[in-house]
Design an enzyme around this catalytic site. Structure first.
Site, PDB file in Angstrom:
ATOM      1  N   ALA A 138      47.636  20.309  24.867  1.00 21.35           N
ATOM      2  CA  ALA A 138      47.411  21.653  24.386  1.00 21.35           C
ATOM      3  C   ALA A 138      46.581  21.765  23.361  1.00 21.35           C
ATOM      4  CB  ALA A 138      48.739  22.774  25.164  1.00 21.35           C
ATOM      5  N   ALA A 139      46.413  20.693  22.795  1.00 25.02           N
ATOM      6  CA  ALA A 139      46.198  21.465  21.017  1.00 25.02           C
ATOM      7  C   ALA A 139      44.161  22.113  20.962  1.00 25.02           C
ATOM      8  CB  ALA A 139      46.130  19.792  20.160  1.00 25.02           C
ATOM      9  N   GLY A 140      43.855  21.582  22.341  1.00 26.00           N
ATOM     10  CA  GLY A 140      42.921  22.016  22.460  1.00 26.00           C
ATOM     11  C   GLY A 140      42.908  24.085  22.953  1.00 26.00           C
ATOM     12  N   ASP A 141      44.245  23.823  23.206  1.00 26.78           N
ATOM     13  CA  ASP A 141      44.022  25.030  24.579  1.00 26.78           C
ATOM     14  C   ASP A 141      44.510  25.828  22.471  1.00 26.78           C
ATOM     15  OD1 ASP A 141      43.416  24.175  26.559  1.00 26.78           O
ATOM     16  OD2 ASP A 141      46.182  23.722  27.424  1.00 26.78           O
TER      17      ASP A 141
HETATM   18  O1  RIB Z   1      45.114  21.065  28.081  1.00 31.35           O
HETATM   19  C1  RIB Z   1      46.609  21.129  29.396  1.00 31.35           C
HETATM   20  C2  RIB Z   1      46.742  20.908  30.299  1.00 31.35           C
HETATM   21  O2  RIB Z   1      45.646  20.234  31.025  1.00 31.35           O
HETATM   22  C3  RIB Z   1      47.978  21.119  30.308  1.00 31.35           C
HETATM   23  O3  RIB Z   1      49.162  22.057  30.568  1.00 31.35           O
HETATM   24  C4  RIB Z   1      47.568  20.380  31.729  1.00 31.35           C
HETATM   25  O4  RIB Z   1      48.008  21.734  32.890  1.00 31.35           O
HETATM   26  C5  RIB Z   1      45.425  21.167  31.979  1.00 31.35           C
HETATM   27  O5  RIB Z   1      45.264  21.849  32.808  1.00 31.35           O
END
Ligand code: RIB
Length: 301
Positions: free
Chosen positions: A242-245
């Site tokens: 989730a660093a990219g998120d």
């Molecule tokens: O970017 C990370 C996410 O990618 C995770 O939370 C997982 O669910 C996938 O979708």
């Protein structure tokens, strides 16, 4: 307001020394369950940075769906338009995290597969009234193409995270303001991991700006008039999930608040770095105070 149209998953996370091969059983080190999904994570990232954010997507009518809605609400995300799809399971992933914090993800779409054109029609007004629209590729690409064709030319600003990588050929790419691949996705989309060459190939499709996330090296901005590197912040990495998120969410918030693209990338790098210091997807996303403190600290050095 920021609208995030995308996926919501429950992540089943295994700490492992290495990945098993087919036909092999290996012992893992530990197991956790976290709320995740690229769309939900990006919405949670915006909410934790105190943006006015609405998540648009679907979960199943199972306990995982409940858990995701609660997690999003706890991060300050409006979930009024999330649909619970009957008889369908919530998106689920198996994530394997290595001792150095790298991850490998296996994704089962579940309810995310049902984020279709008919659903988009029901939330179109919400999207049209937002200033920034954030999307990823864990929902059907046909839905994204349909929505992009419905949008007026300038508003909302469209940020597309092409993850997991999928060909852009069916999309009206000239309606994408910013595309944010990592290097692996850049290579799948353009055939090269060279940021400048790949970035320019993406610009040639009509996309207006490319921001390539290069992990511990930070990010590159590739635009028609400039190419610029933004170094990352060095932190002790525990889990990169989730660093990219976190990066995309922070970028969207900065832009929604009227900051420049360059400032948005610095915010993105800071939020991404902080997310690497904690385990899991949504639980790792930083709050606004943390990002501001972190940026202030770095400025004084
Ligand atoms: O970017 C990370 C996410 O990618 C995770 O939370 C997982 O669910 C996938 O979708």
């Amino acid at each position: 307001m920021i609208a995030v149209l995308g996926s919501a998953n429950i992540d089943l996370v295994f700490q492992v020394e290495r990945l098993p091969r087919f036909g092999e059983t290996i012992a893992g080190k530990s197991y956790n369950r976290f709320p995740g999904g690229k769309g939900a994570n990006q919405a949670a990232a915006c909410g934790r940075l105190r943006a006015d954010v609405v998540f648009l997507g679907k979960v199943g009518d199972d306990p995982f769906g409940e858990e995701l809605l609660r997690s999003l609400q706890n991060s300050g995300v409006n979930v009024d338009y999330v649909k619970r799809e009957e008889g369908v399971y919530t998106g689920t992933t198996a994530i394997f995290v290595s001792p150095s914090g790298e991850n490998a993800i296996l994704y089962l779409a579940g309810a995310n597969r049902h984020v279709d054109e008919a659903y988009v029609d029901t939330v179109l007004d919400v999207i049209m009234s937002s200033s920034v629209l954030l999307m990823q590729f864990e929902i059907p690409i046909t839905t994204i193409a349909y929505l992009l064709r419905k949008l007026p030319p300038a508003k909302p600003l469209v940020i597309l995270d092409p993850a997991p990588a999928y060909s852009l050929s069916s999309l009206p790419t000239n309606r994408i303001d910013i595309i944010t691949p990592n290097v692996t996705e850049l290579e799948s989309l353009t055939g090269t991991s060279n940021v400048e060459i790949g970035g320019k190939k993406l610009l040639n499709t009509g996309v207006k700006h490319v921001i390539c996330k290069v992990g511990e090296e930070g990010a590159w901005l590739i635009a028609r008039d400039q190419i610029r590197h933004f170094p990352s912040f060095h932190v002790p990495v525990v889990d990169t999930t989730a660093a990219g998120d976190a990066f995309n969410g922070a970028l969207a918030v900065a832009l929604a608040e009227g900051l420049s693209l360059e400032e948005g990338i610095v915010w993105g790098n800071a939020a991404g770095a902080l997310a690497c210091t904690r385990r899991g997807a949504q639980p790792s996303l930083p709050f606004r105070e943390e990002v501001e403190k972190f940026l202030a600290l770095y400025k004084y050095k």
